[in-house]
Enzyme design. Structure first.
Site, PDB file in Angstrom:
ATOM      1  N   THR A   1       7.877 -26.744  23.146  1.00 18.04           N
ATOM      2  CA  THR A   1       7.009 -26.095  24.147  1.00 18.04           C
ATOM      3  C   THR A   1       6.112 -25.036  23.504  1.00 18.04           C
ATOM      4  OG1 THR A   1       8.682 -24.467  24.795  1.00 18.04           O
ATOM      5  CG2 THR A   1       8.633 -26.525  26.038  1.00 18.04           C
ATOM      6  N   ASN A   2       6.589 -24.392  22.451  1.00 19.31           N
ATOM      7  CA  ASN A   2       5.709 -23.458  21.724  1.00 19.31           C
ATOM      8  C   ASN A   2       4.589 -24.234  21.027  1.00 19.31           C
ATOM      9  OD1 ASN A   2       6.507 -20.440  21.633  1.00 19.31           O
ATOM     10  ND2 ASN A   2       8.468 -21.520  21.540  1.00 19.31           N
TER      11      ASN A   2
ATOM     12  N   MET B   1      14.857 -25.661  13.307  1.00 24.91           N
ATOM     13  CA  MET B   1      16.214 -25.145  13.193  1.00 24.91           C
ATOM     14  C   MET B   1      16.842 -25.352  11.814  1.00 24.91           C
ATOM     15  SD  MET B   1      16.118 -23.771  16.013  1.00 24.91           S
ATOM     16  CE  MET B   1      17.666 -23.159  16.632  1.00 24.91           C
TER      17      MET B   1
ATOM     18  N   ILE C   1      16.832 -23.902   7.628  1.00 30.43           N
ATOM     19  CA  ILE C   1      16.430 -22.752   6.823  1.00 30.43           C
ATOM     20  C   ILE C   1      15.395 -23.194   5.780  1.00 30.43           C
ATOM     21  CG2 ILE C   1      17.289 -21.102   5.087  1.00 30.43           C
ATOM     22  CD1 ILE C   1      19.774 -20.832   6.882  1.00 30.43           C
TER      23      ILE C   1
ATOM     24  N   HIS D   1      11.337 -16.105  16.842  1.00 29.01           N
ATOM     25  CA  HIS D   1      12.780 -15.980  17.033  1.00 29.01           C
ATOM     26  C   HIS D   1      13.045 -15.385  18.428  1.00 29.01           C
ATOM     27  CE1 HIS D   1      16.926 -15.698  15.809  1.00 29.01           C
ATOM     28  NE2 HIS D   1      16.967 -14.501  16.363  1.00 29.01           N
TER      29      HIS D   1
HETATM   30  C1  GAR Z   1      12.291 -21.040  20.911  1.00 29.48           C
HETATM   31  O1  GAR Z   1      12.871 -20.265  21.919  1.00 29.48           O
HETATM   32  C2  GAR Z   1      12.400 -20.329  19.582  1.00 29.48           C
HETATM   33  O2  GAR Z   1      12.374 -18.936  19.681  1.00 29.48           O
HETATM   34  C3  GAR Z   1      13.750 -20.786  19.095  1.00 29.48           C
HETATM   35  O3  GAR Z   1      13.825 -22.133  19.479  1.00 29.48           O
HETATM   36  C4  GAR Z   1      13.101 -22.319  20.688  1.00 29.48           C
HETATM   37  C5  GAR Z   1      12.229 -23.528  20.543  1.00 29.48           C
HETATM   38  O4  GAR Z   1      11.655 -23.892  21.756  1.00 29.48           O
HETATM   39  N1  GAR Z   1      13.862 -20.625  17.684  1.00 29.48           N
HETATM   40  C6  GAR Z   1      14.988 -20.313  17.079  1.00 29.48           C
HETATM   41  O5  GAR Z   1      16.024 -20.129  17.664  1.00 29.48           O
HETATM   42  C7  GAR Z   1      14.880 -20.189  15.573  1.00 29.48           C
HETATM   43  N2  GAR Z   1      16.024 -19.543  15.058  1.00 29.48           N
HETATM   44  P1  GAR Z   1      10.500 -24.969  21.812  1.00 29.48           P
HETATM   45  O6  GAR Z   1      10.950 -26.130  20.918  1.00 29.48           O
HETATM   46  O7  GAR Z   1      10.415 -25.371  23.238  1.00 29.48           O
HETATM   47  O8  GAR Z   1       9.259 -24.329  21.302  1.00 29.48           O
END
Ligand code: GAR
Length: 187
Positions: free
Chosen positions: A15-16, A88, A90, A107
């Site tokens: 979604t980001n 997800m 590193i 994050h």
């Molecule tokens: C987001 O909330 C981001 O902050 C988190 O994963 C989600 C991805 O959402 N990232 C982490 O936890 C990294 N450690 P999305 O796939 O819908 O953008």
């Protein structure tokens, strides 16, 4: 405006990524999304690559040469910034050095609090009064690079993990584009 080329790394919903694709269409937004990388063949977010006809590369992080493979693609598309948007895995020290340009990560906590996984449950366990999200530069230490943008909200007593998640992600859609604009403001 000459836009810089960005690659977005994802592992899940994307979604980001979708939000960044939309924002990048604004004429004065400093970047365009040229490439998407996923370590997960089933990542829901890959649909945004398909819908928007953006090239994507699947990587198998279990293979020895996977970083070289990404690097070749990054060169091919003249990528000057990597955005980790729910990626997800590193990023290794080696890869940071090999790429040699900026990598930013989003994050779902107010760093330096709650680095790593399961942030929402830890926020509740810790009885935090605020939470939010952070966009930061990636360095060799997990979730520890220089902070570029941070946004927060106040937690209600009745908020559950999922409420915190929804509120956090709403802020992420503001913070990530804002951080990218900040990065290019002085260039
Ligand atoms: C987001 O909330 C981001 O902050 C988190 O994963 C989600 C991805 O959402 N990232 C982490 O936890 C990294 N450690 P999305 O796939 O819908 O953008």
């Amino acid at each position: 405006m000459v836009k810089k080329n960005v690659c977005v790394f994802i592992s899940g919903r994307g979604t980001n990524l979708n939000n960044l694709i939309k924002r990048s269409r604004e004429y004065n937004f400093p970047v365009k999304i040229k490439l998407i990388v996923s370590n997960n063949i089933n990542a829901e977010g890959l649909k945004y690559a398909k819908i928007n006809s953006i090239p994507f590369t699947l990587i198998n992080t279990k293979l020895n040469n996977f970083e070289r493979k990404i690097f070749k693609e990054l060169k091919r598309y003249d990528i000057s910034l990597i955005c980790l948007a729910g990626y997800m895995k590193i990023i290794s020290k080696n890869f940071i050095k090999l790429f040699g340009k900026k990598i930013v990560n989003i994050h779902p906590s107010l760093l330096p609090k709650f680095k790593g996984l399961n942030t929402f449950s830890r926020v509740i366990e810790n009885k935090e009064i605020r939470s939010g999200c952070t966009v930061h530069l990636v360095n060799e230490k997990l979730d520890s690079g220089k902070i570029i943008a941070q946004k927060y909200f106040f937690i209600n007593e009745c908020d559950k993990e999922n409420d915190i998640k929804i509120k956090t992600q709403r802020l992420e859609y503001l913070a990530f584009p804002e951080a990218i604009i900040k990065l290019y403001r002085n260039n």
